[in-house]
Scaffold this motif. Structure first.
Motif, PDB file in Angstrom:
ATOM      1  N   THR A  33      31.734  50.076  35.343  1.00 22.75           N
ATOM      2  CA  THR A  33      32.923  50.890  35.098  1.00 22.75           C
ATOM      3  C   THR A  33      33.645  50.450  33.827  1.00 22.75           C
ATOM      4  N   GLY A  34      33.480  49.183  33.456  1.00 22.30           N
ATOM      5  CA  GLY A  34      34.208  48.666  32.300  1.00 22.30           C
ATOM      6  C   GLY A  34      35.693  48.499  32.553  1.00 22.30           C
ATOM      7  N   HIS A  35      36.102  48.586  33.818  1.00 19.48           N
ATOM      8  CA  HIS A  35      37.529  48.518  34.155  1.00 19.48           C
ATOM      9  C   HIS A  35      37.880  47.114  34.630  1.00 19.48           C
ATOM     10  N   GLU A  36      38.864  46.497  33.986  1.00 21.63           N
ATOM     11  CA  GLU A  36      39.320  45.175  34.375  1.00 21.63           C
ATOM     12  C   GLU A  36      40.498  45.289  35.336  1.00 21.63           C
ATOM     13  N   LEU A  37      40.510  44.445  36.359  1.00 23.87           N
ATOM     14  CA  LEU A  37      41.594  44.443  37.334  1.00 23.87           C
ATOM     15  C   LEU A  37      42.545  43.294  37.054  1.00 23.87           C
ATOM     16  N   ASP A  38      43.816  43.524  37.324  1.00 18.83           N
ATOM     17  CA  ASP A  38      44.785  42.439  37.193  1.00 18.83           C
ATOM     18  C   ASP A  38      45.866  42.595  38.260  1.00 18.83           C
ATOM     19  N   GLY A  39      46.711  41.583  38.392  1.00 17.98           N
ATOM     20  CA  GLY A  39      47.829  41.646  39.331  1.00 17.98           C
ATOM     21  C   GLY A  39      47.383  41.877  40.767  1.00 17.98           C
ATOM     22  N   THR A  40      48.066  42.802  41.436  1.00 19.18           N
ATOM     23  CA  THR A  40      47.767  43.089  42.840  1.00 19.18           C
ATOM     24  C   THR A  40      46.346  43.594  43.016  1.00 19.18           C
ATOM     25  N   ASP A  41      45.859  44.401  42.076  1.00 19.43           N
ATOM     26  CA  ASP A  41      44.486  44.906  42.179  1.00 19.43           C
ATOM     27  C   ASP A  41      43.480  43.762  42.194  1.00 19.43           C
ATOM     28  N   ALA A  42      43.715  42.738  41.372  1.00 20.76           N
ATOM     29  CA  ALA A  42      42.808  41.594  41.330  1.00 20.76           C
ATOM     30  C   ALA A  42      42.849  40.828  42.656  1.00 20.76           C
ATOM     31  N   ASP A  43      44.048  40.683  43.237  1.00 23.17           N
ATOM     32  CA  ASP A  43      44.160  40.011  44.539  1.00 23.17           C
ATOM     33  C   ASP A  43      43.448  40.809  45.622  1.00 23.17           C
ATOM     34  N   MET A  44      43.620  42.133  45.587  1.00 19.72           N
ATOM     35  CA  MET A  44      42.954  43.000  46.555  1.00 19.72           C
ATOM     36  C   MET A  44      41.438  42.874  46.423  1.00 19.72           C
ATOM     37  N   ASP A  45      40.957  42.821  45.187  1.00 24.80           N
ATOM     38  CA  ASP A  45      39.524  42.706  44.946  1.00 24.80           C
ATOM     39  C   ASP A  45      38.976  41.392  45.504  1.00 24.80           C
ATOM     40  N   ARG A  46      39.767  40.320  45.397  1.00 22.77           N
ATOM     41  CA  ARG A  46      39.309  39.029  45.920  1.00 22.77           C
ATOM     42  C   ARG A  46      39.162  39.075  47.450  1.00 22.77           C
ATOM     43  N   THR A  47      40.073  39.788  48.131  1.00 22.64           N
ATOM     44  CA  THR A  47      39.945  39.878  49.591  1.00 22.64           C
ATOM     45  C   THR A  47      38.708  40.684  49.978  1.00 22.64           C
ATOM     46  N   LEU A  48      38.396  41.735  49.206  1.00 21.80           N
ATOM     47  CA  LEU A  48      37.180  42.505  49.462  1.00 21.80           C
ATOM     48  C   LEU A  48      35.938  41.673  49.164  1.00 21.80           C
ATOM     49  N   GLN A  49      36.009  40.912  48.065  1.00 20.97           N
ATOM     50  CA  GLN A  49      34.891  40.068  47.664  1.00 20.97           C
ATOM     51  C   GLN A  49      34.594  39.015  48.733  1.00 20.97           C
ATOM     52  N   ALA A  50      35.649  38.481  49.351  1.00 21.81           N
ATOM     53  CA  ALA A  50      35.457  37.440  50.358  1.00 21.81           C
ATOM     54  C   ALA A  50      34.674  37.953  51.560  1.00 21.81           C
ATOM     55  N   LEU A  51      34.893  39.211  51.916  1.00 17.66           N
ATOM     56  CA  LEU A  51      34.163  39.773  53.051  1.00 17.66           C
ATOM     57  C   LEU A  51      32.818  40.333  52.633  1.00 17.66           C
ATOM     58  N   TYR A  52      32.801  41.139  51.570  1.00 16.19           N
ATOM     59  CA  TYR A  52      31.600  41.881  51.242  1.00 16.19           C
ATOM     60  C   TYR A  52      30.783  41.286  50.102  1.00 16.19           C
ATOM     61  N   GLY A  53      31.382  40.374  49.310  1.00 14.33           N
ATOM     62  CA  GLY A  53      30.674  39.811  48.170  1.00 14.33           C
ATOM     63  C   GLY A  53      30.306  40.886  47.178  1.00 14.33           C
ATOM     64  N   SER A  54      29.360  40.655  46.320  1.00 11.68           N
ATOM     65  CA  SER A  54      28.826  41.714  45.465  1.00 11.68           C
ATOM     66  C   SER A  54      27.361  41.440  45.204  1.00 11.68           C
ATOM     67  N   HIS A  55      26.620  42.500  45.077  1.00 15.93           N
ATOM     68  CA  HIS A  55      25.165  42.388  44.946  1.00 15.93           C
ATOM     69  C   HIS A  55      24.672  43.672  44.306  1.00 15.93           C
ATOM     70  N   SER A  56      23.641  43.582  43.515  1.00 17.75           N
ATOM     71  CA  SER A  56      23.059  44.814  42.988  1.00 17.75           C
ATOM     72  C   SER A  56      22.420  45.583  44.120  1.00 17.75           C
ATOM     73  N   GLY A  57      22.386  46.901  43.972  1.00 20.67           N
ATOM     74  CA  GLY A  57      21.968  47.768  45.072  1.00 20.67           C
ATOM     75  C   GLY A  57      20.501  47.690  45.409  1.00 20.67           C
ATOM     76  N   ALA A  58      19.652  47.055  44.583  1.00 22.43           N
ATOM     77  CA  ALA A  58      18.219  47.142  44.814  1.00 22.43           C
ATOM     78  C   ALA A  58      17.711  46.206  45.885  1.00 22.43           C
ATOM     79  N   GLY A  59      18.481  45.211  46.284  1.00 17.95           N
ATOM     80  CA  GLY A  59      17.957  44.271  47.265  1.00 17.95           C
ATOM     81  C   GLY A  59      19.066  43.535  47.950  1.00 17.95           C
ATOM     82  N   GLY A  60      18.680  42.559  48.806  1.00 16.34           N
ATOM     83  CA  GLY A  60      19.662  41.750  49.507  1.00 16.34           C
ATOM     84  C   GLY A  60      20.283  42.515  50.651  1.00 16.34           C
ATOM     85  N   ALA A  61      21.307  41.866  51.247  1.00 18.17           N
ATOM     86  CA  ALA A  61      21.965  42.475  52.403  1.00 18.17           C
ATOM     87  C   ALA A  61      22.551  43.814  52.020  1.00 18.17           C
ATOM     88  N   GLY A  62      22.175  44.827  52.733  1.00 18.67           N
ATOM     89  CA  GLY A  62      22.698  46.177  52.477  1.00 18.67           C
ATOM     90  C   GLY A  62      22.046  46.846  51.286  1.00 18.67           C
TER      91      GLY A  62
END
Length: 400
Positions: A33-62
């Motif tokens: 997306t090229g979109h950088e998050l900051d402030g509350t959005d960055a905090d929100m992203d960290r909570t999502l990351q803690a549960l779901y992590g991030s991974h490319s769509g081609a493999g791994g969980a999900g």
């Protein structure tokens, strides 16, 4: 010329990119997306990351579901109780209650965090709902006493909320049904049911006088004079019925509080437990339930049958997905015996907001052939179903 349109379009584009960035997650900006998050959005992203992590769509969980869709979030929450408790607090800060409940379920079901629900610190940080109560009840055998007290607080909060929502309407609906079902043939003037009286005397219509001679008066009985109704709630406590068990315990307590109804609550798997004596507190009822195990509907109905003293004044509500592990022929034979004796038999595949679960269609069809249709029922619809059963009129089944 409208100079605001480009600015408005840019703002809308940025908002779309922001939302996609939060949905997809990123690892080193690889979300595309090229979109950088900051402030509350960055905090929100960290909570999502803690549960779901991030991974490319081609493999791994999900990865299988996400193949070809670019980066997507997948599981990655750590397992320490303090860390999870802090995370639970964070998601309540950044997301509405409905989203919090979904994220909690993801954490518990997908990441195997059920053991952490045995920790008081984790329990205290949870957003309470019916599904959480079901999960807690499935863990009661393994739960230490210190956690059990915290769990009771969580369960009581949900139960009290359900009672506030459901109790008043249930009482009003059923009191009306009880009054209408207690007809008197020599009523006082103020107790006459004119609609029923007119229908019963249509053959006495005098055309020359354009009137009906009411040879037979039909009236409403007062609750104090009416014959008490018996209601038996027979509830499958297999693991898939958790939400139904929670709602049934609340309705059982409400019905038990009505003097004109004798209420019995029976729960079963391959054994049968009568929880009627605990009905004054639905939380005690729920902690008397043992979710899981097999299903023996025939045995449960056999027990209920021995407790019914006035079949023609009894409504028996079987709440089960009908996945019978007992003797099918005996179960159907027992249903036939109960209905022939005058019991109003109601079968609910679920008593929850989720609709019909997976259920045994063959058994449902066999019950329908006996005049006992099986259908799922929401808690909001349950009072109307009970009112119809008490009045012995057709059940108001939801559209399917």
């Amino acid at each position: 010329m409208n100079h605001d349109a480009p600015a408005g379009q840019d703002a809308a584009r940025e908002e779309r990119l922001r939302r996609w960035r939060l949905v997809l997650g990123a690892s080193g900006g690889s979300d595309g997306t090229g979109h950088e998050l900051d402030g509350t959005d960055a905090d929100m992203d960290r909570t999502l990351q803690a549960l779901y992590g991030s991974h490319s769509g081609a493999g791994g969980a999900g990865g299988e579901k996400g193949a070809g869709r670019g980066a997507r979030r997948t599981a990655g929450l750590g397992g320490s109780a303090p860390q999870v408790a802090r995370w639970l607090g964070d998601i309540r800060t950044y997301f509405p209650s409905s989203v919090v409940q979904v994220m909690q379920r993801d954490a518990i079901e997908r990441l195997g965090l059920s053991a952490l629900l045995l920790e008081p610190e984790t329990l205290a940080a949870l957003e309470s709902d019916v599904h959480l109560v079901g999960t807690l009840l499935s863990l009661t055998k393994a739960m230490p006493e210190t956690s059990k007290e915290t769990a009771r607080v969580v369960v009581r909060k949900v139960v009290e909320e359900l009672e506030r929502k459901l109790a008043a309407r249930t009482r009003v609906t059923l009191i009306g049904a009880l009054d209408r079902s207690a007809k008197l043939h020599r009523p006082r003037h103020r107790d006459i049911d004119w609609d029923r009286t007119i229908r019963a005397n249509l053959r006495n219509y005098l055309p020359e006088h354009r009137t009906i001679v009411p040879e037979r008066l039909i009236g409403y009985g007062r609750a104090s004079r009416a014959v008490k109704k018996e209601v038996v709630l027979c509830v499958d406590q297999s693991g898939s019925m958790a939400a139904s068990v929670v709602h049934a315990s609340v309705f059982g307590a409400v019905l038990a509080s009505m003097r004109s109804i004798d209420t019995r609550l029976v729960v079963f798997d391959t054994s049968v437990v009568d929880l009627t004596d605990a009905l004054d507190d639905p939380v005690d009822v729920l902690f008397g339930v043992q979710l899981g195990g097999g299903t023996d509907i025939n045995r449960a109905l056999a027990y209920c049958q021995t407790r019914i003293s006035r079949p023609s004044e009894t409504v028996l509500v079987l709440i089960s997905d009908l996945c019978e592990g007992g003797i099918r022929g005996e179960m159907l034979k027992r249903v036939a015996q109960l209905t022939e004796a005058g019991v109003r038999f109601v079968t609910l595949l679920a008593l929850s907001d989720e609709g019909a679960p997976a259920y045994d269609r063959e058994h449902a069809g066999a019950l329908a052939a006996l005049g006992v249709p099986a259908f799922a029922c929401t808690p909001d619809h349950f009072p109307e179903v009970m009112a119809a059963a008490i009045e012995k009129r057709p059940l108001p089944m939801p559209d399917t």
